[in-house]
Each structure stands twice: as C-alpha cells, then as structure tokens.
Design an enzyme around this catalytic site. Structure first.
Site, short mmCIF file in Angstrom:
data_model
loop_
_atom_site.label_atom_id
_atom_site.label_comp_id
_atom_site.label_asym_id
_atom_site.label_seq_id
_atom_site.Cartn_x
_atom_site.Cartn_y
_atom_site.Cartn_z
N GLY A 1 0.86 -1.18 0.00
CA GLY A 1 0.00 0.00 0.00
C GLY A 1 0.89 1.22 0.00
O GLY A 1 1.99 1.19 0.55
N SER B 1 -2.03 10.57 5.75
CA SER B 1 -2.59 11.66 6.56
C SER B 1 -3.51 11.16 7.66
O SER B 1 -3.55 11.72 8.74
CB SER B 1 -3.33 12.66 5.67
#
Length: 192
Positions: free
Chosen positions: A58, A137
C-alpha cells in the site's frame, strides 16, 4: 505548521493488520489536490507477484512516485526470492542514495504474510510493533483505532475496516471507499 517538503503524504490512509493467521492491508480511495477531491475511487493497495510470490503493498504520497518505487521493489524481490526484508532494505538504500529516487515523495507498507514493513524515503525499513502499521494523513487515526480494536476478538479484516471508517470520519483527506487485500500469515501470534 505541516511539513511542506512532502505534501503528497497528506492525501491518504493505508493500514495493515496482522491477526489470526491473516494479514489485511486496507487503503482509502480519495485523491486530493490541495483542498479539492479529484477522485474518490483510487486503488492504493496492490498485489505484486515477484517470482510468483504474493506481496501486498500500500502506498501514500505521489502516485507516480509510488509506482516507481513499487516497480523497483518488485525488481529487487525478483533477484532476492523469499527475502522481503532484504529487498526492502535494498530499496530503502537506493531511495536514500540515488539522486533521482531521493526526490520521490511516498511511503510504502509491504507484507508477504510473514513480514510487515513500513518503508520511507529517509532510509527507514520499520517493522511495526503490535501487528499494526499505518501511513498517510489519516494513518495515526487508523493506527490508534486499530490498536484499540486489537484488544477485542475481531478478525483482522474487521479491525482494518472499522479503523479505516474511524480515520475517514476524522481525516478530510481520507474516504470510506476501501481497497482491501488479504494474505495468509505465515507468522504465528507467538512470533510477534
């Protein structure tokens, strides 16, 4: 004030959870440009198959940069079959030392079912504690939620999905459109 040297890192959430013989990597689908959502269904979690072996990765950060790194990692792993840790270290060394690669803005989570690593452009190859890793984030929100959920009897995929839902509620750069990949874990709970 946010670190502006890596603005792409603020645009996604990737979470990996290892439990009960399974490793699950989940990523949201939001692509943002500044404060604008450009796409809501991006695929930031991918399967690689160097030498016929399943690897799930990922990425957070610039998509083009992440694809460059994933291609490099796949080539490293083809030359080092069955050696995920060594392949990750070799990639991190190149990433840190190579004049071109040094400017790439991304982070990776990589697993082969046994090992689980976070790779950064600072030359880090980190093996997370507690069988949970997160980047991006919303990574800290997903990480905190997943670690809290690890105290329950939920399976890895449920923990990942619930933690990602919590991150999507908090982080404006994360949505609930998930890509989820699973691998059987060859690492026992006692090894962790």
């Amino acid at each position: 004030m946010a670190d502006q040297s890596y603005p792409g890192w603020h645009g996604t959430t990737i979470l990996a959870v290892r439990r009960g013989g399974m490793v699950v990597v989940a990523g949201d689908g939001q692509v943002s440009l500044g404060q604008t959502v450009i796409k809501g269904t991006a695929r930031k979690v991918r399967r690689l198959s160097p030498g016929g072996r399943d690897i799930v990765a990922g990425f957070a950060g610039s998509t083009a940069d992440a694809f460059t790194l994933l291609e490099r990692l796949e080539k490293k792993l083809e030359g080092l079959p069955g050696q995920l840790a060594r392949g990750c270290v070799e990639l991190a060394k190149d990433w840190r030392m190579d004049k071109y690669l040094r400017n790439l803005e991304a982070m990776l989570i990589v697993t082969d079912g046994r090992d689980l690593f976070v790779i950064t452009g600072a030359g880090d190859v980190l093996e997370p504690e507690n069988d949970v890793a997160a980047i991006g984030s919303g990574g800290n929100y997903a990480l905190a939620a997943a670690r809290g959920l690890m105290t329950t009897d939920l399976p890895a995929e449920d923990i990942a999905r619930r933690a990602m839902a919590i991150a999507a509620e908090i982080c404006v750069y994360t949505n609930g459109n998930l890509t989820v990949e699973r691998l059987r874990s060859s690492k026992s709970e006692a090894d962790s």
